[in-house]
Design a protein around this motif. Structure first.
Motif, short mmCIF file in Angstrom:
data_model
loop_
_atom_site.label_atom_id
_atom_site.label_comp_id
_atom_site.label_asym_id
_atom_site.label_seq_id
_atom_site.Cartn_x
_atom_site.Cartn_y
_atom_site.Cartn_z
N GLU A 383 24.69 31.15 -32.43
CA GLU A 383 25.67 30.10 -32.67
C GLU A 383 26.90 30.29 -31.78
OE1 GLU A 383 27.04 28.50 -36.76
OE2 GLU A 383 28.61 29.92 -36.12
N ALA A 384 27.41 31.52 -31.72
CA ALA A 384 28.59 31.79 -30.90
C ALA A 384 28.31 31.52 -29.43
CB ALA A 384 29.04 33.24 -31.10
N GLY A 390 28.57 25.33 -24.66
CA GLY A 390 28.98 23.93 -24.71
C GLY A 390 30.36 23.72 -24.12
N LEU A 391 31.24 24.68 -24.32
CA LEU A 391 32.60 24.59 -23.78
C LEU A 391 32.61 24.87 -22.28
CD1 LEU A 391 35.50 24.18 -25.04
CD2 LEU A 391 35.73 26.66 -24.89
N ARG A 453 34.83 15.28 -27.27
CA ARG A 453 33.69 15.75 -28.07
C ARG A 453 33.71 17.26 -28.27
NH1 ARG A 453 28.04 16.73 -28.01
NH2 ARG A 453 27.98 17.03 -25.76
N LYS A 454 33.70 18.02 -27.18
CA LYS A 454 33.60 19.48 -27.29
C LYS A 454 34.82 20.07 -28.00
CE LYS A 454 29.68 19.62 -25.08
NZ LYS A 454 29.58 19.98 -23.67
N LEU A 455 35.98 19.50 -27.75
CA LEU A 455 37.20 20.03 -28.34
C LEU A 455 37.21 19.88 -29.86
CD1 LEU A 455 39.94 21.27 -27.63
CD2 LEU A 455 40.86 18.95 -27.41
N ARG A 456 36.57 18.84 -30.37
CA ARG A 456 36.61 18.54 -31.80
C ARG A 456 35.33 18.93 -32.54
NH1 ARG A 456 39.79 15.04 -29.07
NH2 ARG A 456 41.67 14.25 -30.10
N ASN A 458 32.53 20.61 -34.55
CA ASN A 458 32.58 21.68 -35.57
C ASN A 458 34.02 22.14 -35.83
OD1 ASN A 458 29.69 21.86 -35.85
ND2 ASN A 458 29.65 22.93 -33.89
N ASP A 459 34.90 21.15 -35.90
CA ASP A 459 36.31 21.42 -36.21
C ASP A 459 36.94 22.37 -35.19
OD1 ASP A 459 38.64 21.04 -37.73
OD2 ASP A 459 38.25 22.83 -38.93
N GLY A 460 36.54 22.20 -33.93
CA GLY A 460 37.15 23.00 -32.86
C GLY A 460 36.69 24.44 -32.79
#
Length: 589
Positions: A383-384, A390-391, A453-456, A458-460
């Motif tokens: 997950e990490a 993604g970022l 999208r990426k910034l927000r 899963n709540d950032g």
């Protein structure tokens, strides 16, 4: 004529010392990638690049590809080089062993891709696109489709493409018109036209496997109604042998600025037989597997061309005699000094070097995240890694290609007027590099993906993970690098708070590119801080390679003093909002 030699020492520094690949020996594929094996692979890749691919770079550019009777002939020498490439097993380096691949780490594939793209970007695109297409089939195909298509693609006997863009729509795939009509035998009849299809037709392989986006008759409007289909150039029989020519033809070749050695095709589908890949109306989900892989690859292309151009510029600057250095002659026995003695030439060279070596570290780090996502047994680690990947993907695609164009331009500038002349090969690097901010999603689109999208997501969570990594270094690293890195991170925090709390959609759009560049600068700074720390440790240990580590430390200091302060400017632009951008009426432009 330009030349290229793979910077193997720096590549191995990143793999062995910065990333410490040995720590992942328990993961599939890494157990076979011992340091000596990796070194041998890189050395052989470097030999292939310098002896086979680089000499064809100018040939492909000057000769280009030719279309005759809907068949494309590649430049002289490309077919033989492609045969050498595939027979050497390079097309299956990181592919799944069950389909004929070698199963080596993805990060190693990124290193080899940098080498081949540096030597000959147009050539490297044939194999790169095939790799992405094969990944899409791995992730979305049935067992029968995998067994039928993957072995010859991984072996390099067949190549692959992706067909998204149409004459009336590029990024906005919701406007897509290509149609897929179900047939009684379970296949589909595909009709429509696609443009900008790299390697859509060529003479290097026995077959070309096109992945085509199209709409089924009952498809809902917009992007939710797009399906993905496998459409081979030649139909494939159940035993894997080739059958009749399919109803897909290359209608024309684009005349373009660069990458002349790779054909950019208009592809016409006239009742071509296709096979659904994945679920109906879920084509983008499968295609994005290929697109995300391609975006990382394009970022590496920007880095690769910059690396090749820098090598030539640095060599030329050491040989070209012109004027006297400020403060006194450096070559008093000569009528002039080499231009590398002039501060502005050094500025240009170090600007390139700081980007190339920092970008290499960042791209390889992203490659490790790909391996962790697919191979690590711990769900939290996966997950990490997925969050970071993604970022990093839009950052690497956009920032590394923006800086790649800038770097190839600076390399050309080092040559003065000679850089503008074809003979030296520098203008080709700049022309080839200019496509990278455009394809696989323009850099403006990458920036919007990051901020909207990426910034927000899963709540950032992804950005929080990234910030935590930077904070960890700042809390333990030397103040020489930790203090300015903390300041840059504070700029990122301020920009993020503004976008999340106060920015309107227009202000977000206005800030997007600056935010991406600001984030990328912090990511580069983290890599440079880590590399500088390693270099300092090796110098304290009296390493036999003191020159290498001293150069690494000098470059880190140049980045921190000359480039990282740009975060201040990006923050000011972000906080300025959108008023000045939107003040103009459309007709005033």
């Amino acid at each position: 004529m330009s030349t290229y030699q793979a910077p193997l020492r720096d590549m191995q520094f990143v793999l062995d010392e910065l990333l410490d690949l040995e720590q992942y020996r328990n993961l599939p594929g890494f157990s076979d990638a011992s340091p000596d094996v990796v070194a041998a692979i890189l050395q052989e890749s470097a030999r292939l690049a310098s002896e086979v691919l680089a000499p064809l770079n100018a040939v492909g550019d000057q000769h280009g590809c030719e279309l005759e009777d809907d068949k494309v002939r590649t430049a002289p020498g490309f077919r033989e080089a492609f045969r050498t490439y595939t027979e050497g097993g390079w097309s299956g380096l990181t592919a799944l062993p069950e389909y004929g691949g070698q199963g080596l780490p993805h990060v190693l594939g990124i290193v080899v891709r940098e080498i081949t793209s540096s030597a000959n970007m147009a050539f490297s695109m044939f194999a790169g696109l095939s790799h992405g297409a094969a990944n899409a089939i791995v992730n979305g195909g049935t067992e029968e489709q995998k067994a039928l298509f993957l072995p010859p693609m991984i072996a390099g006997r067949w190549t692959g493409t992706m067909n998204l863009t149409e004459p009336h729509c590029g990024t906005d795939l919701g406007l897509l018109r290509s149609r897929a009509q179900p047939q009684a035998d379970g296949s589909y009849s595909i009709s429509g036209s696609k443009i900008f299809i790299s390697a859509g037709e060529h003479d290097l392989a026995e077959n070309i496997v096109h992945l085509v986006l199209a709409r089924l008759p009952d498809a809902p409007a917009g992007v939710k109604g797009i399906s993905l289909f496998i459409v081979p150039k030649f139909l494939v029989k159940a035993d894997g042998s080739l059958g009749a020519r399919n109803g897909v033809r290359c209608g024309s070749l684009e005349e373009k600025m660069g990458i002349h050695g790779n054909p950019t095709c208009v592809m016409n589908y006239d009742g071509a037989t296709g096979y659904l890949l994945g679920e109906p109306h879920q084509g983008l989900r499968v295609m994005f597997v290929m697109m995300n892989s391609a975006r990382l690859a394009v970022g590496v292309q920007g880095l690769s061309l910059a690396s090749a151009a820098y090598q030539n510029a640095a060599r030329y600057a050491g040989e070209r005699m012109q004027g006297r250095a400020p403060g006194g002659a450096q070559a008093p026995d000569q009528p002039a000094d080499p231009i590398i003695a002039h501060p502005d030439v050094r500025r240009m060279l170090l600007t390139q070097r700081a980007f190339i070596e920092g970008g290499r570290a960042l791209a390889y780090w992203a490659g490790v995240q790909v391996d962790l996502v697919h191979k690590h047994p711990d769900a939290e680690v996966r997950e990490a890694a997925n969050d970071l990947l993604g970022l990093l993907t839009p950052m690497i695609k956009a920032y590394c290609t923006d800086k790649g164009v800038e770097s190839t331009s600076l390399a050309m500038q080092c040559f003065g007027g000679h850089g503008y002349i074809r003979e030296w090969g520098m203008e080709q690097y700049l022309r080839d590099a200019r496509i990278t901010p455009l394809y696989e999603g323009t850099n403006g689109v990458q920036a919007m993906d990051l901020v909207t999208r990426k910034l927000r997501l899963n709540d950032g969570r992804a950005l929080r993970r990234f910030i935590a990594l930077v904070e960890d270094f700042c809390s333990t690293g030397s103040s020489e690098f930790a203090t300015p890195l903390s300041q840059a991170l504070e700029h990122l925090r301020q920009a993020t708070e503004y976008l999340l709390a106060d920015a309107s959609p227009a202000e977000t759009g206005a800030a997007a590119v600056d935010y991406l560049h600001l984030t990328a600068l912090v990511a580069f700074a983290l890599q440079w801080a880590k590399m500088a720390t390693l270099a300092q440790q090796r110098l304290q240990q009296n390493s036999a390679e003191a020159d290498f580590y001293q150069a690494k430390l000098h470059t880190a200091r140049f980045f921190y003093q000359q480039q990282l302060p740009e975060t201040t400017v990006h923050l000011q632009r972000i906080l300025a909002g959108s008023e000045s951008l939107l003040a103009f009426a459309a007709e005033q432009f």
